[in-house]
Design a protein around this motif. Structure first.
Motif, PDB file in Angstrom:
ATOM      1  N   ILE A  28       0.840  -1.202   0.000  1.00 48.01           N
ATOM      2  CA  ILE A  28       0.000   0.000   0.000  1.00 48.01           C
ATOM      3  C   ILE A  28       0.872   1.248   0.000  1.00 48.01           C
ATOM      4  N   SER A  29       1.887   1.271   0.833  1.00 48.97           N
ATOM      5  CA  SER A  29       2.797   2.411   0.903  1.00 48.97           C
ATOM      6  C   SER A  29       3.533   2.609  -0.415  1.00 48.97           C
ATOM      7  N   VAL A  30       3.996   1.517  -1.008  1.00 50.44           N
ATOM      8  CA  VAL A  30       4.721   1.593  -2.277  1.00 50.44           C
ATOM      9  C   VAL A  30       3.803   2.108  -3.387  1.00 50.44           C
ATOM     10  N   PHE A  40       1.612  -6.867  -5.963  1.00 51.00           N
ATOM     11  CA  PHE A  40       1.817  -6.278  -7.288  1.00 51.00           C
ATOM     12  C   PHE A  40       0.578  -5.527  -7.762  1.00 51.00           C
ATOM     13  N   LEU A  41      -0.584  -6.159  -7.635  1.00 48.20           N
ATOM     14  CA  LEU A  41      -1.824  -5.509  -8.075  1.00 48.20           C
ATOM     15  C   LEU A  41      -2.117  -4.270  -7.239  1.00 48.20           C
ATOM     16  N   THR A  42      -1.840  -4.347  -5.952  1.00 45.74           N
ATOM     17  CA  THR A  42      -2.025  -3.176  -5.087  1.00 45.74           C
ATOM     18  C   THR A  42      -1.169  -2.017  -5.556  1.00 45.74           C
ATOM     19  N   ILE A  43       0.083  -2.320  -5.878  1.00 44.90           N
ATOM     20  CA  ILE A  43       1.046  -1.286  -6.260  1.00 44.90           C
ATOM     21  C   ILE A  43       0.696  -0.652  -7.600  1.00 44.90           C
ATOM     22  N   GLY A  50      -5.861  -5.703  -4.194  1.00 49.53           N
ATOM     23  CA  GLY A  50      -4.911  -6.480  -3.406  1.00 49.53           C
ATOM     24  C   GLY A  50      -5.592  -7.349  -2.370  1.00 49.53           C
ATOM     25  N   PHE A  51      -6.568  -6.786  -1.670  1.00 48.48           N
ATOM     26  CA  PHE A  51      -7.280  -7.535  -0.635  1.00 48.48           C
ATOM     27  C   PHE A  51      -8.056  -8.708  -1.232  1.00 48.48           C
TER      28      PHE A  51
END
Length: 488
Positions: free
Chosen positions: A155-157, A426-429, A445-446
């Motif tokens: 999440i941060s990235v 990866f998908l979150t980023i 991502g979740f």
């Protein structure tokens, strides 16, 4: 004379445990100064992000008709000053606070695009109230533990990449085009304008200063690039990118035409902004589910930024105990939670603990006195807010790109050889910048994490809260098709 001063100094020492932590008043003051100069850029940057974008009703923060950058700058400094002092006095640690980068971008582009600014800031206020309640009930730790650590890192990235993209787009270094690829470099694929030249110089300057670990690198870079922009405009007379009634000027300045300010000192009443929020307005603008998901997105982002900063800066300040705990943790988390609520009420976005506090710790700060010094300097900054009105996007956007890089460095903590976490991460980023939405990235991502664990026969490894949140995100993504099916 010296005898009269001794008792007051002794009380100050005892209250902040200055001697007990191996520090001195002088070191705390120097540390507070350094922390201020390493994070004062937010007074310039926050209003350029949130004060220059219209909400869904076509209104700006403040008077609503035109961007009121100086007013939001004063509000940013005012809230940061109050909360940094509060953190120093109650938390008694050298952690300064200000409007959170990433969170302000989400509020601007992810929330205000769907409702009024008053409603958007109302959601920020509600998020702060919820976090405060979670701290008081002890539930905050349980929520934090429900999310896998590497997904928190992702999440941060992702937010870092999102911020960097916003910086590139705001400066005109990367532009949207009507035909062809979604984005292109500069103007028609060429970096052929003076404002872009200023942006590139600013980006290289800040990058070099950060690489050399110069204290105040971002602030120095913004100020230096703004001065360069003023000189370039004085010589070239480029003008604005858009002027009402005239043809667009792609080679012009994106936000304001830089020039010498009419005045340096001035005063904008930041208390005016405290009437610009509506705690429950969002629930009348968007669906209840969407409003709750937006609050949740703000909430978990606040969670993870604060936890990481507490551990990182606390360890550097030698405040972390052998068992891994930090003194006055509950008080620190409570002040940080109040920061979100006050930031929303003050219409300057959620305020959070700043990782730049590490710069002051590096200068010797070990106690809350340093945060008090930083807070006082933020309050003084209110009186020079007119200066920010002459800073174009091209001078401030390099900071967004570099801050995005700093946030992205955490990617090394993700194990990309473990596909069960690597794919959701990866998908979150990537979906945050690619879809221009932090919420979309977190939701993808979740959902992917829960689904992979289910297929792998490891459903029991997933916390019950993760199942609940994933289900909410499924509903969130399906709102469009559901509305079509129902004819809404």
């Amino acid at each position: 004379m010296s005898d009269a001063k001794t008792p007051s100094i002794s009380k100050l020492d005892r209250f902040f445990s200055i001697s007990d932590r191996g520090s001195s008043v002088g070191r705390e003051v120097r540390g507070g100064l350094v922390t201020f100069f390493t994070m004062a850029y937010i007074v310039v940057l926050n209003p350029l992000i949130i004060a220059t974008v219209k909400d869904v009703d076509g209104q700006f923060i403040g008077d609503g008709l035109v961007p009121n950058v100086p007013l939001v700058a004063a509000g940013t400094a005012f809230v940061a000053g109050l909360l940094s002092i509060l953190m120093g006095v109650i938390g008694r640690v050298p952690f300064a606070m200000a409007a959170g980068l990433g969170l302000n971008a989400f509020v601007t582009y992810g929330i205000a695009s769907q409702m009024s600014w008053e409603s958007a800031m109302g959601l920020v206020f509600l998020e702060g109230v919820i976090i405060a309640l979670l701290v008081l009930t002890g539930f905050r730790t349980a929520v934090f533990n429900a999310i896998p650590p590497q997904l928190k890192t992702a999440i941060s990235v992702g937010i870092g990449l999102f911020i960097a993209l916003i910086g590139f787009v705001d400066a005109g270094f990367v532009r949207r085009v009507a035909a062809g690829p979604p984005l292109e470099l500069g103007i028609g694929g060429n970096l052929a304008s003076w404002p872009i030249f200023v942006f590139v110089v600013g980006l290289l300057l800040i990058a070099l200063l950060v690489a050399r670990q110069v204290k105040g690198a971002i602030l120095i870079g913004i100020v230096s690039t703004a001065v360069l922009a003023i000189i370039v405009e004085a010589v070239t007379k480029v003008g604005a990118a858009t002027v009402p009634g005239k043809e667009p000027n792609p080679a012009g300045w994106q936000l304001v035409v830089p020039g010498l300010p009419e005045k340096i000192f001035g005063f904008e009443n930041p208390l005016v902004l405290f009437r610009e929020f509506d705690p429950f307005g969002a629930f009348g603008s968007v669906s209840v589910i969407l409003a709750l998901l937006l609050v949740f997105t703000l909430l978990i982002t606040d969670f993870f930024d604060t936890m990481g900063t507490m551990v990182g800066v606390g360890r550097q300040a030698e405040l972390i105990k052998e068992d891994g705990t930090l003194p006055r943790t509950r008080e620190i988390l409570l002040v940080d939670s109040v920061g979100a609520a006050v930031g929303g009420a003050g219409s300057v976005s959620s305020n959070t603990t700043y990782i730049e506090s590490a710069a002051g710790v590096g200068e010797g700060a070990r106690t809350g006195l340093a945060s008090v010094v930083t807070g006082v300097l933020f309050l003084l900054a209110i009186f020079v807010s007119p200066l920010v009105a002459v800073v174009p996007y091209e001078a401030a956007a390099p900071a967004l790109v570099v801050v995005g890089f700093l946030m992205m460095t955490a990617i090394r903590e993700i194990d990309f050889t473990d596909y069960e976490i690597a794919i959701p991460a990866f998908l979150t980023i990537v979906l945050m910048p690619f879809s221009y939405s932090i919420a979309n990235g977190i939701g993808a991502g979740f959902i992917t994490f829960v689904l992979i664990k289910l297929v792998m026969g490891k459903a029991r490894e997933v916390h019950a809260l993760m199942w609940t949140v994933a289900a909410l995100f499924v509903v969130y993504f399906a709102l469009g098709p559901i509305k079509l099916l129902l004819g809404l």
